[in-house]
Design a protein around this motif. Structure first.
Motif, PDB file in Angstrom:
ATOM      1  N   ILE A  67       0.717  -1.131  -0.024  1.00 36.35           N
ATOM      2  CA  ILE A  67       0.030   0.045  -0.023  1.00 36.35           C
ATOM      3  C   ILE A  67       0.817   1.209  -0.204  1.00 36.35           C
ATOM      4  O   ILE A  67       0.428   2.102  -0.561  1.00 36.35           O
ATOM      5  CB  ILE A  67      -0.856  -0.041   1.496  1.00 36.35           C
ATOM      6  N   ARG A  68       1.800   1.434   0.843  1.00 37.71           N
ATOM      7  CA  ARG A  68       3.023   2.355   0.845  1.00 37.71           C
ATOM      8  C   ARG A  68       3.441   2.789  -0.254  1.00 37.71           C
ATOM      9  O   ARG A  68       3.793   3.859  -0.961  1.00 37.71           O
ATOM     10  CB  ARG A  68       3.904   2.086   2.004  1.00 37.71           C
ATOM     11  N   GLU A  69       3.830   1.654  -1.091  1.00 36.35           N
ATOM     12  CA  GLU A  69       4.585   1.794  -2.432  1.00 36.35           C
ATOM     13  C   GLU A  69       3.804   2.525  -3.447  1.00 36.35           C
ATOM     14  O   GLU A  69       4.038   3.340  -4.288  1.00 36.35           O
ATOM     15  CB  GLU A  69       4.929   0.449  -2.881  1.00 36.35           C
ATOM     16  N   ARG A  70       2.407   2.249  -3.435  1.00 38.99           N
ATOM     17  CA  ARG A  70       1.177   2.893  -4.422  1.00 38.99           C
ATOM     18  C   ARG A  70       1.184   4.251  -4.142  1.00 38.99           C
ATOM     19  O   ARG A  70       0.756   5.065  -4.826  1.00 38.99           O
ATOM     20  CB  ARG A  70       0.156   2.084  -4.158  1.00 38.99           C
ATOM     21  N   LEU A  71       1.390   4.681  -2.681  1.00 38.77           N
ATOM     22  CA  LEU A  71       1.254   5.927  -2.441  1.00 38.77           C
ATOM     23  C   LEU A  71       2.134   7.048  -2.649  1.00 38.77           C
ATOM     24  O   LEU A  71       2.082   8.064  -2.644  1.00 38.77           O
ATOM     25  CB  LEU A  71       0.903   6.069  -0.881  1.00 38.77           C
ATOM     26  N   LYS A  72       3.512   6.304  -3.165  1.00 32.82           N
ATOM     27  CA  LYS A  72       4.570   7.154  -3.416  1.00 32.82           C
ATOM     28  C   LYS A  72       4.428   7.957  -4.786  1.00 32.82           C
ATOM     29  O   LYS A  72       5.097   9.119  -5.091  1.00 32.82           O
ATOM     30  CB  LYS A  72       5.815   6.372  -3.518  1.00 32.82           C
ATOM     31  N   ALA A  73       3.419   7.452  -5.641  1.00 34.28           N
ATOM     32  CA  ALA A  73       3.206   8.011  -6.939  1.00 34.28           C
ATOM     33  C   ALA A  73       2.627   9.614  -6.736  1.00 34.28           C
ATOM     34  O   ALA A  73       2.778  10.205  -7.637  1.00 34.28           O
ATOM     35  CB  ALA A  73       2.325   7.413  -7.730  1.00 34.28           C
ATOM     36  N   THR A  74       1.921   9.860  -5.665  1.00 33.13           N
ATOM     37  CA  THR A  74       1.414  10.929  -5.556  1.00 33.13           C
ATOM     38  C   THR A  74       1.762  11.566  -4.411  1.00 33.13           C
ATOM     39  O   THR A  74       1.213  12.925  -3.799  1.00 33.13           O
ATOM     40  CB  THR A  74      -0.284  10.731  -5.221  1.00 33.13           C
ATOM     41  N   ASP A  99     -13.425  17.993  -2.159  1.00 31.34           N
ATOM     42  CA  ASP A  99     -13.217  16.608  -2.590  1.00 31.34           C
ATOM     43  C   ASP A  99     -11.827  16.148  -2.853  1.00 31.34           C
ATOM     44  O   ASP A  99     -11.467  15.151  -2.229  1.00 31.34           O
ATOM     45  CB  ASP A  99     -14.151  16.283  -3.753  1.00 31.34           C
ATOM     46  N   ASP A 100     -11.128  17.233  -3.453  1.00 28.30           N
ATOM     47  CA  ASP A 100      -9.509  16.867  -3.562  1.00 28.30           C
ATOM     48  C   ASP A 100      -8.891  17.039  -2.488  1.00 28.30           C
ATOM     49  O   ASP A 100      -7.825  16.198  -2.340  1.00 28.30           O
ATOM     50  CB  ASP A 100      -9.134  18.201  -4.650  1.00 28.30           C
ATOM     51  N   ARG A 101      -9.178  17.700  -1.498  1.00 25.63           N
ATOM     52  CA  ARG A 101      -8.605  17.903  -0.314  1.00 25.63           C
ATOM     53  C   ARG A 101      -8.609  16.572   0.461  1.00 25.63           C
ATOM     54  O   ARG A 101      -7.625  16.132   1.144  1.00 25.63           O
ATOM     55  CB  ARG A 101      -8.854  19.291   0.503  1.00 25.63           C
ATOM     56  N   ILE A 102      -9.938  15.981   0.600  1.00 22.44           N
ATOM     57  CA  ILE A 102     -10.204  14.878   1.585  1.00 22.44           C
ATOM     58  C   ILE A 102      -9.380  13.673   0.735  1.00 22.44           C
ATOM     59  O   ILE A 102      -8.690  12.707   1.441  1.00 22.44           O
ATOM     60  CB  ILE A 102     -11.758  14.724   1.324  1.00 22.44           C
ATOM     61  N   ALA A 103      -9.129  13.446  -0.580  1.00 19.96           N
ATOM     62  CA  ALA A 103      -8.427  12.378  -1.204  1.00 19.96           C
ATOM     63  C   ALA A 103      -7.021  12.663  -0.750  1.00 19.96           C
ATOM     64  O   ALA A 103      -6.325  11.559  -0.441  1.00 19.96           O
ATOM     65  CB  ALA A 103      -8.516  12.681  -2.687  1.00 19.96           C
ATOM     66  N   ARG A 104      -6.426  13.865  -0.787  1.00 18.09           N
ATOM     67  CA  ARG A 104      -4.887  14.184   0.040  1.00 18.09           C
ATOM     68  C   ARG A 104      -5.100  13.658   1.372  1.00 18.09           C
ATOM     69  O   ARG A 104      -3.978  12.854   1.757  1.00 18.09           O
ATOM     70  CB  ARG A 104      -4.685  15.575  -0.306  1.00 18.09           C
ATOM     71  N   ALA A 162      -2.909   7.393   5.367  1.00 18.97           N
ATOM     72  CA  ALA A 162      -2.615   6.088   4.985  1.00 18.97           C
ATOM     73  C   ALA A 162      -1.102   5.940   4.969  1.00 18.97           C
ATOM     74  O   ALA A 162      -0.540   4.841   5.389  1.00 18.97           O
ATOM     75  CB  ALA A 162      -3.198   5.614   3.474  1.00 18.97           C
ATOM     76  N   VAL A 163      -0.366   6.911   4.817  1.00 25.12           N
ATOM     77  CA  VAL A 163       1.131   6.958   4.742  1.00 25.12           C
ATOM     78  C   VAL A 163       1.585   6.761   6.256  1.00 25.12           C
ATOM     79  O   VAL A 163       2.412   5.836   6.444  1.00 25.12           O
ATOM     80  CB  VAL A 163       1.679   8.180   4.425  1.00 25.12           C
ATOM     81  N   ILE A 164       1.190   7.524   7.010  1.00 31.58           N
ATOM     82  CA  ILE A 164       1.383   7.324   8.399  1.00 31.58           C
ATOM     83  C   ILE A 164       1.034   6.082   9.181  1.00 31.58           C
ATOM     84  O   ILE A 164       1.582   5.166   9.711  1.00 31.58           O
ATOM     85  CB  ILE A 164       0.693   8.459   9.430  1.00 31.58           C
ATOM     86  N   HIS A 165      -0.243   5.517   8.671  1.00 36.46           N
ATOM     87  CA  HIS A 165      -0.677   4.260   9.182  1.00 36.46           C
ATOM     88  C   HIS A 165       0.373   3.045   8.856  1.00 36.46           C
ATOM     89  O   HIS A 165       0.551   2.116   9.641  1.00 36.46           O
ATOM     90  CB  HIS A 165      -2.311   4.169   8.762  1.00 36.46           C
ATOM     91  N   THR A 166       0.418   3.095   7.445  1.00 32.02           N
ATOM     92  CA  THR A 166       1.394   1.997   6.755  1.00 32.02           C
ATOM     93  C   THR A 166       2.847   2.091   7.505  1.00 32.02           C
ATOM     94  O   THR A 166       3.404   0.975   7.788  1.00 32.02           O
ATOM     95  CB  THR A 166       1.252   1.988   5.350  1.00 32.02           C
ATOM     96  N   GLU A 167       3.198   2.988   7.683  1.00 29.61           N
ATOM     97  CA  GLU A 167       4.693   3.234   7.962  1.00 29.61           C
ATOM     98  C   GLU A 167       4.817   2.640   9.269  1.00 29.61           C
ATOM     99  O   GLU A 167       5.695   2.163   9.686  1.00 29.61           O
ATOM    100  CB  GLU A 167       5.034   4.676   8.117  1.00 29.61           C
TER     101      GLU A 167
END
Length: 522
Positions: A353-360, A375-380, A386-391
């Motif tokens: 999951i973390r690897e997929r997040l590196k693209a954005t 809506d765009d802000r919520i996506a970010r 998710a970055v913090i959670h997976t780390e």
């Protein structure tokens, strides 16, 4: 033959206008609309029947009315209408205090400042405790919880303390008396000690203590919060345990607070400490509103199915489904010993999951511009959480100790504040998960009671208040569901802590065995 009495000449007998309960309490009865309880009885908690005596028929009436006793149920008491988030202005002396002082409560001195604080509590503080945006509090709160709080003989003074601290912390209001919160706090503690030493109803005392816990958690001192929570644990134990209490609403609030605070500090439970905490969970309904769905617990529908309802982009919905699968797997693993292989599998899932997040990642770490929609802000924000959670899962480090690069945690907090609270209110389950991730970030030690000059402390307190509001927003719909969400995230904390220590021990054992093997040393 005597002439018939005209209606104007009929003099009715003196009617008894007070209901039975007000006469028993020797209170001035304030009747409301015909066919409804009086203004005193609608506020009483627990509910009581409002019984008016039969009214005598007018003398000379041709058809005397039958004598009736009207009994009105107060199961759904009326409470003051809570306005929107606008700060109420002080009213004339008396105002809301007149209604509260006529109840069986600790009397509050009728000063303009007390009236201002009580208006502020009812109009701002209390709705913001249970509503993410402070507007339109749930019906359960207005008809049950607020009367449950205000009808306590001891609670009104606690309400003044809450209002004073909220004005100082959130509105940056400076009262004329700079020591006002400390003076109110000392009065509350004195009142509580006198009640404990006397013959006061203990059920009312523990309701007040749980609110003192909330006061310290949101606005006060962490040390005092833990002291109140331990005292509450001992008080409950002295009455035979949690389920021996005949107060379902208090049980729900206490369990929810215990889990929320444990998640905030990544610690063991306090009130349920030393027991099988799962045995104290409230039942979770098999079906509940889809907008309450959260990535910490399985649901009959995936977030991909709920894209339209929650207004989520497809990739964000897929990310939430992945986070849900990861969290559910960890919660199940936390209930039993984890093998090295199963731990590695969970970590590899988090790494995927973390690897997929590196693209954005570069775009997500940029400052949010005004051109972006909510809506765009919520996506970010979801991606940052998710970055913090997976780390934390990959490194097996608690959220309260993990060091994130490029201030991801601080940028997450700032981004959350930019989105309109009304938008978060449409997805309370997702917002609760985001706040659970954000609130457990590394923080400095508490400086002291009611400190106003520390920005980090203010940031942390804001996150806690929003976490509490999110948990209550779900809980007002289904308390069992809100507690299940908190427990699932708490199990993730416990698993990370346990497996992190286990990995450290395995690493130390490997170093010792390598040092003791001559062949490996060569």
């Amino acid at each position: 033959m005597q002439p018939a009495a005209s209606p104007s000449s009929v003099r009715p007998s003196r009617a008894q206008k007070s209901c039975a309960e007000c006469r028993r309490r020797k209170q001035k009865c304030i009747p409301s609309a015909p066919g409804t309880p009086c203004n005193n009885c609608v506020k009483r908690w627990p509910p009581v029947p409002c019984i008016f005596p039969p009214q005598p028929a007018p003398k000379g009436a041709q058809h005397p009315s039958q004598r009736r006793v009207h009994v009105f149920s107060a199961k759904a008491p009326k409470v003051p209408v809570l306005p929107s988030q606008a700060v109420p202005t002080p009213k004339s002396i008396g105002g809301v205090l007149s209604s509260i002082n006529c109840l069986q409560t600790t009397r509050i001195e009728a000063t303009s400042r007390n009236n201002e604080l009580m208006d502020f509590f009812i109009g701002y503080v209390s709705p913001n405790l249970v509503s993410i945006d402070g507007r339109d509090p749930p019906v359960v709160f207005r008809t049950l919880m607020l009367p449950w709080m205000l009808q306590s003989p001891l609670f009104p003074k606690i309400a003044l303390l809450m209002a004073s601290l909220a004005q100082i912390r959130e509105m940056r209001h400076r009262p004329r008396n700079s020591t006002e919160p400390l003076l109110l706090k000392s009065k509350v503690l004195k009142m509580m000690n006198e009640a404990v030493a006397g013959t006061h109803d203990r059920s009312d005392i523990w309701r007040c203590v749980i609110h003192l816990v909330v006061v310290e958690w949101f606005w006060g001192d962490d040390g005092s919060m833990w002291a109140h929570l331990r005292g509450l644990r001992d008080l409950v134990a002295s009455r035979g345990g949690l389920w021996a209490l005949n107060d379902p609403l208090f049980q729900s609030v206490l369990i929810l607070a215990d889990y929320a605070i444990a998640c905030c500090f990544e610690r063991d439970l306090c009130v349920l400490e030393g027991k099988k905490s799962g045995a104290f969970l409230l039942p979770v309904p098999a079906e509940y509103s889809a907008y309450l769905a959260s990535p910490v617990r399985a649901h009959t529908k995936t977030f991909t199915d709920l894209e339209e309802l929650l207004v989520l982009p497809p990739d964000t919905a897929k990310l939430l489904d992945d986070i849900r699968a990861l969290t559910v797997a960890i919660a199940e693993a936390a209930a039993q010993p984890t093998t090295t292989a199963s731990r590695a599998q969970i970590q590899s899932t988090a790494a995927f999951i973390r690897e997929r997040l590196k693209a954005t990642e570069e775009k997500d770490l940029e400052e949010l511009s005004s051109e972006l929609s909510d809506d765009d802000r919520i996506a970010r924000i979801i991606r940052l959480a998710a970055v913090i959670h997976t780390e934390a899962v990959i490194k097996l480090q608690p959220l309260t100790t993990i060091k994130m690069n490029r201030n991801v945690d601080v940028k997450l907090d700032r981004a959350i504040k930019v989105v309109a609270s009304a938008r978060w209110k449409r997805m309370p389950g997702v917002f609760l998960w985001i706040m659970l991730v954000a609130v457990a970030q590394p923080t400095s030690e508490t400086i002291g009671d009611f400190d106003l000059g520390n920005e980090e402390d203010g940031r942390r307190r804001w996150l806690r208040r929003k976490l509490g509001a999110a948990a209550q927003a779900v809980g007002q719909e289904e308390f069992g569901l809100s507690i299940a969400y908190l427990r699932a995230f708490w199990l993730v904390h416990r698993w990370i802590d346990r497996e992190g220590k286990q990995e450290d021990e395995e690493g130390e054992e490997g170093e010792h065995s390598e040092r003791g093997n001559p062949e490996r040393q060569e």
